[in-house]
Enzyme design. Structure first.
Site, PDB file in Angstrom:
ATOM      1  N   ASP A  10       0.672  -1.313   0.025  1.00 31.20           N
ATOM      2  CA  ASP A  10       0.184  -0.431   0.168  1.00 31.20           C
ATOM      3  C   ASP A  10       0.547   0.775  -0.488  1.00 31.20           C
ATOM      4  OD1 ASP A  10      -2.149   2.034   0.261  1.00 31.20           O
ATOM      5  OD2 ASP A  10      -1.647   2.325   2.392  1.00 31.20           O
ATOM      6  N   MET A  11       0.205   2.543  -0.459  1.00 35.65           N
ATOM      7  CA  MET A  11       1.243   3.723   0.014  1.00 35.65           C
ATOM      8  C   MET A  11       0.770   4.409   0.693  1.00 35.65           C
ATOM      9  SD  MET A  11       1.145   4.347  -4.478  1.00 35.65           S
ATOM     10  CE  MET A  11       2.284   5.686  -4.354  1.00 35.65           C
ATOM     11  N   ASP A  12      -0.275   5.415   0.814  1.00 38.53           N
ATOM     12  CA  ASP A  12      -0.127   6.442   1.540  1.00 38.53           C
ATOM     13  C   ASP A  12      -0.601   5.699   2.747  1.00 38.53           C
ATOM     14  OD1 ASP A  12      -0.961   9.190   0.827  1.00 38.53           O
ATOM     15  OD2 ASP A  12      -1.818   7.836  -0.575  1.00 38.53           O
ATOM     16  N   THR A  44      -2.515  -0.290  -4.224  1.00 37.97           N
ATOM     17  CA  THR A  44      -3.459   1.210  -3.888  1.00 37.97           C
ATOM     18  C   THR A  44      -4.352   1.353  -4.498  1.00 37.97           C
ATOM     19  OG1 THR A  44      -2.193   3.413  -3.716  1.00 37.97           O
ATOM     20  CG2 THR A  44      -2.098   2.390  -6.289  1.00 37.97           C
ATOM     21  N   GLY A  45      -5.011   2.414  -3.300  1.00 45.64           N
ATOM     22  CA  GLY A  45      -6.108   2.904  -3.457  1.00 45.64           C
ATOM     23  C   GLY A  45      -6.126   3.586  -4.885  1.00 45.64           C
ATOM     24  N   LYS A 175      -8.535  -4.348  -3.200  1.00 48.77           N
ATOM     25  CA  LYS A 175      -6.990  -5.241  -3.022  1.00 48.77           C
ATOM     26  C   LYS A 175      -6.508  -6.904  -3.321  1.00 48.77           C
ATOM     27  CE  LYS A 175      -5.310  -0.326  -1.168  1.00 48.77           C
ATOM     28  NZ  LYS A 175      -4.621  -0.244  -0.696  1.00 48.77           N
ATOM     29  N   ASP A 198      -2.469  -0.332   6.074  1.00 47.25           N
ATOM     30  CA  ASP A 198      -2.459   0.280   7.371  1.00 47.25           C
ATOM     31  C   ASP A 198      -3.854   0.079   7.579  1.00 47.25           C
ATOM     32  OD1 ASP A 198      -3.144   3.939   6.894  1.00 47.25           O
ATOM     33  OD2 ASP A 198      -2.363   2.291   4.627  1.00 47.25           O
ATOM     34  N   ASN A 201      -9.328  -0.555   3.631  1.00 45.16           N
ATOM     35  CA  ASN A 201      -8.498  -0.955   2.423  1.00 45.16           C
ATOM     36  C   ASN A 201      -7.592  -2.066   2.020  1.00 45.16           C
ATOM     37  OD1 ASN A 201      -6.896   1.313   2.306  1.00 45.16           O
ATOM     38  ND2 ASN A 201      -7.522   1.936   0.269  1.00 45.16           N
TER      39      ASN A 201
END
Length: 248
Positions: A10-12, A44-45, A175, A198, A201
């Site tokens: 995941d990114m953010d 990622t979202g 995901k 985190d 999602n």
């Protein structure tokens, strides 16, 4: 050699620190993972346009899962599959958000729309369909009621990327579904996947992966579902996770 062949990030709130950057230390550990034979990819979202600079920074040519699984890419710029929200579904979602006076946004293939620039017509041109709808609300009770209302419609996947929002995709698209597409592409089993995240999602992929890793700053439900918890996104938690995976 690690038993994990694929690392989904995941990114953010996970890979990116509070400045929305990938730290030098994390970059180094990502390249150590790649050098060891592990495929490192983003899940990622975000819409794919906002991923590009990070892909270039790391020099990745691996698959991508974007927009919470609504798009899966065999490599940057090469689309494998896309799952869309119909205009009728968007009408339902827009109506719910507007009725409650909540802020909202949505992604199409090429655009980001918000409550400030919402289009008069929901019908989209060919090649630019709706991919994801989001609602922001600072009142937890109202947000929970909104979630129940959306879920009751029966054709949506409802998650979040923060405790103050809802992120909505077509039912069954998340995901984890995106990672399964990637695993089929690469002939990798989900048991051979490690995933870091985190927020809600990330929950489906963390529970579906062979090794689910929650960040130290993750929402409590994600920590409870994960196999292990690493440091926060501001403590190079991803680097710590890679070091654990490599046994170093």
């Amino acid at each position: 050699m690690s038993k994990y062949k694929l690392l989904a990030l995941d990114m953010d709130g996970t890979l990116l620190n509070r400045e929305l950057e990938i730290s030098k230390n994390t970059c180094e550990w990502i390249h150590r993972a790649i050098d060891s034979g592990i495929v490192v990819m983003f899940a990622t979202g975000r819409e794919v346009q906002s991923i590009e600079r990070y892909v270039k920074q790391l020099g990745l040519e691996s698959p991508l899962v974007s927009v919470n699984g609504s798009e899966v890419w065999t490599s940057p710029g090469s689309l494998l599959v896309r799952h869309i929200l119909t205009e009728e579904w968007m009408k339902e979602l827009h109506g719910i958000a507007k009725d409650q006076g909540c802020r909202y946004w949505a992604y199409t293939v090429d655009h980001v729309f918000t409550s400030e620039n919402w289009p008069e017509e929901l019908e989209r041109p060919d090649g630019d369909p709706w991919l994801k709808f989001g609602i922001h609300c600072d009142e937890p009770v109202l947000l929970q009621a909104l979630r129940a209302r959306v879920e009751a419609l029966g054709h949506f996947e409802v998650t979040n990327s923060s405790p103050r929002n809802l992120e909505i995709n077509p039912r069954g698209i998340n995901k984890a579904s995106g990672l399964r597409e990637v695993c089929r592409l690469l002939d990798i089993r989900m048991e051979e996947v490690a995933a870091c995240g985190d927020s809600l999602n990330d929950l489906e992929m963390i529970t579906a992966a062979g090794l689910g890793i929650a960040m130290g700053n993750a929402q409590e439900a994600v920590k409870l579902a994960a196999d292990t918890v690493t440091g926060t996104n501001n403590e190079d938690g991803v680097a710590q996770a890679i070091r654990m995976i490599l046994g170093e």
